[in-house]
Design an enzyme around this catalytic site. Structure first.
Site, short mmCIF file in Angstrom:
data_model
loop_
_atom_site.label_atom_id
_atom_site.label_comp_id
_atom_site.label_asym_id
_atom_site.label_seq_id
_atom_site.Cartn_x
_atom_site.Cartn_y
_atom_site.Cartn_z
N GLY A 40 0.73 -1.18 -0.08
CA GLY A 40 0.03 -0.05 -0.16
C GLY A 40 0.85 1.19 -0.10
O GLY A 40 0.49 2.36 0.59
N ALA A 41 1.98 1.13 -0.77
CA ALA A 41 3.08 2.06 -0.63
C ALA A 41 2.59 3.65 -1.16
O ALA A 41 2.96 4.56 -0.86
CB ALA A 41 4.33 1.67 -1.04
N ASP A 44 -2.02 6.99 1.68
CA ASP A 44 -2.04 8.01 2.61
C ASP A 44 -1.13 7.62 3.82
O ASP A 44 -0.32 8.11 4.15
CB ASP A 44 -3.10 8.75 3.00
N ARG A 75 -0.83 -1.30 -6.17
CA ARG A 75 -1.39 -1.40 -7.48
C ARG A 75 -1.00 -0.49 -8.43
O ARG A 75 -0.89 -0.56 -9.89
CB ARG A 75 -2.73 -1.71 -7.57
N TYR A 158 -6.36 -7.86 3.80
CA TYR A 158 -5.29 -8.60 4.47
C TYR A 158 -5.39 -10.07 4.13
O TYR A 158 -4.26 -10.65 3.81
CB TYR A 158 -5.68 -8.66 5.91
N HIS A 277 -7.81 2.42 20.74
CA HIS A 277 -7.02 3.24 21.67
C HIS A 277 -7.28 3.11 22.98
O HIS A 277 -6.31 3.13 23.77
CB HIS A 277 -6.91 4.54 20.91
N LYS A 360 -14.28 8.38 26.65
CA LYS A 360 -14.96 9.55 26.05
C LYS A 360 -14.17 9.98 24.64
O LYS A 360 -13.02 10.21 24.83
CB LYS A 360 -14.98 10.56 26.92
N LYS A 368 -8.55 19.90 21.14
CA LYS A 368 -7.87 18.99 20.74
C LYS A 368 -6.95 18.25 21.91
O LYS A 368 -6.01 19.03 22.15
CB LYS A 368 -7.02 19.16 19.34
#
Length: 518
Positions: A40-41, A44, A75, A158, A277, A360, A368
């Site tokens: 996937g080079a 993003d 690709r 995958y 996370h 949360k 942020k």
């Protein structure tokens, strides 16, 4: 050394550090060849995270140019130089750019590109040929080389990619080398899909070869949690239900989906942030002391925490969706996908019974930040009548402005006996001015090369995490739990603050932590 100074030793390069065998045994000798393959080079994730992390490792001396070669695979039809030009602007920021010009040029020459489909052997055979040519040039014997495959790809591909790697690109024998696979989140959408994905990849590679990456586990202050908890006597008697009223783990972004609405709508904030996370952070806050720092012992304790979480109650969940989210043409007009969620998890064990863990997360919020907020119980017998000023809190600011600070009640300077809230503050930029805090991806890629799985998610850990959230996610998809509209730039739905109050969180009024200036 002067007592007012602190000392940092330069870390040695990988060439000087022993590698561990896959079975956890003693060190093995390093081959002269390390191939890092970014699948996937052209995407993003690769250009914004993976390649910059590799360059920083190279620039700091952790990737030996006499051993390493980097391959991009995707690709998109590109030449080697076109890929280098595509990623060049992401590798070096404006700061210290002039100092890195030579290193950047040398790093880019290590990159070779191979194009091909993800489900056909032709492209992967060409990739294997390119890798083998590099290994021969380094005089590596067959099977002694090291191959790291980083899947900067959507999870849907995958299985075919791993199948092609297994068929075409793994080491042909095991004489000290290895093949390792790094996979990104989201790893499935619910328990069933995650288990199916685990079975497909697990049928091709051993668990010791699979590195499920969660970049939050690579953050400096997340990695500090075990040291903080188990290397400081101060916290040992306090870290339990007798002293802690509640724990908050918060993630806020001050922007919305911004063109990713269609993709985000398939997942929502719970799958995107909370299930992985924030839940990983919860494990580190709540786990018992492992018997050693071996990766498996640490991951065993994290699994025990997850298995102790009782089912989530609908009345302890508030979902939100910011106004304007559905204006994105890729988002359905009737979407119930939450861009905000507050949920309370409860851990049914001796240490944490009765303590709410409040997770949360939200997009398009008023600020942020990401932090862990541990609020202690009220002082019994409040002779200073200062409880309304706020409780003691231990706050770990993960980002931005990394810091740890303890909110304390102290005497206000002056002739009168008045109290005020202040803090004991360890702000990293002020305390460690000459130390560059590494990006999470740098640390985790380095761990993968070393064979250290401590900061990666094990299969049973992933399963336990999905068991917690899958029932709630299915109820949301059925429309049984609705998202409440909230204004972009706000704190989220007012119902979320009411839920925090109901859970026993006491907000401090009139106090705000301000990061110290240098």
């Amino acid at each position: 050394m002067d007592s007012g100074q602190w000392h940092v030793e330069k870390r040695s390069t990988l060439k000087k550090e022993p590698f561990l065998k896959e079975n956890g045994g003693g060190p093995v000798s390093e081959s002269r060849s390390l191939s890092i393959i970014v699948l996937g080079a052209s995407g993003d994730l690769a250009k914004k995270k993976t390649f910059p992390a590799l360059f920083n490792l190279y620039h700091q001396g952790f990737l030996n140019p006499d051993e390493v070669h980097i391959f991009g695979y995707a690709r998109t039809k590109l030449s080697d130089q076109e890929l280098r030009d595509k990623i060049r602007g992401y590798l070096v920021g404006e700061k210290n750019a002039s100092e890195k010009v030579e290193a950047l040029s040398k790093f880019l020459q290590l990159i070779k590109y191979v194009s091909g489909p993800y489900d056909s052997e032709d492209g992967f055979k060409r990739l294997d040929k390119a890798i083998s040519e590099h290994e021969i040039s380094k005089k590596s014997s067959e099977g002694s080389s090291r191959r790291l495959f980083y899947l900067a790809l959507p999870p849907s591909v995958y299985p075919p990619v791993c199948k092609m790697i297994k068929a075409c690109c793994t080491n042909k024998s095991n004489t000290g080398g290895w093949t390792r696979i790094v996979v990104e989140k989201p790893f499935g959408k619910d328990l069933e899909s995650a288990e199916q994905l685990s079975s497909q990849i697990g049928g091709l590679f051993d668990e010791s070869q699979i590195y499920r990456i969660d970049h939050y586990l690579g953050k400096e202050l997340v990695q500090n949690m075990l040291v903080l908890r188990f290397a400081n006597r101060l916290f040992l008697p306090l870290w339990n239900r007798d002293n802690i009223a509640n724990v908050q783990i918060v993630f806020r972004e001050d922007f919305g989906t911004e063109g990713r609405g269609g993709y985000f709508d398939e997942y929502g904030i719970i799958r995107d942030i909370i299930q992985n996370h924030l839940l990983q952070v919860l494990c580190l806050v709540a786990m018992e002391k492992p018997i050693s720092l071996k990766p498996e012992h640490i991951r065993d304790e994290k699994v025990k925490v997850l298995q102790s979480v009782i089912p989530i109650k609908d009345e302890e969940v508030v979902l939100g969706q910011y106004e304007g989210y559905r204006d994105d043409p890729t988002v359905p007009n009737d979407s119930n996908t939450p861009t905000f969620a507050t949920t309370i998890l409860r851990i049914d064990n001796e240490r944490w019974e009765g303590v709410p863990f409040i997770l949360k997360a939200g997009k398009a919020m008023g600020s942020k930040k990401a932090d862990i907020r541990i609020q202690f119980k009220d002082v019994p017998g409040d002779i200073f009548k200062c409880q309304k000023q706020g409780r003691n809190e231990f706050v770990i600011r993960l980002q931005p402005s990394e810091a740890m600070y303890m909110k304390l009640t102290v005497k206000k300077p002056g002739l009168e006996m008045q109290t005020v809230q202040s803090e004991l503050d360890l702000s990293y930029k002020q305390r460690y001015q000459d130390v560059s805090i590494p990006e999470a991806y740098e640390r985790l890629i380095l761990d993968t090369i070393k064979g250290d799985q401590q900061h990666f998610v094990r299969r049973d850990e992933l399963k336990a995490a999905w068991e917690i959230f899958t029932p709630l996610l299915h109820r949301i998809e059925k429309g049984e739990v609705k998202s409440i509209p909230y204004k972009a730039g706000s704190r989220g739905p007012t119902e979320a603050d009411q839920l925090l109050e109901k859970a026993g969180y006491l907000q401090t009024h009139g106090y705000m932590w301000i990061p110290p200036t240098l």
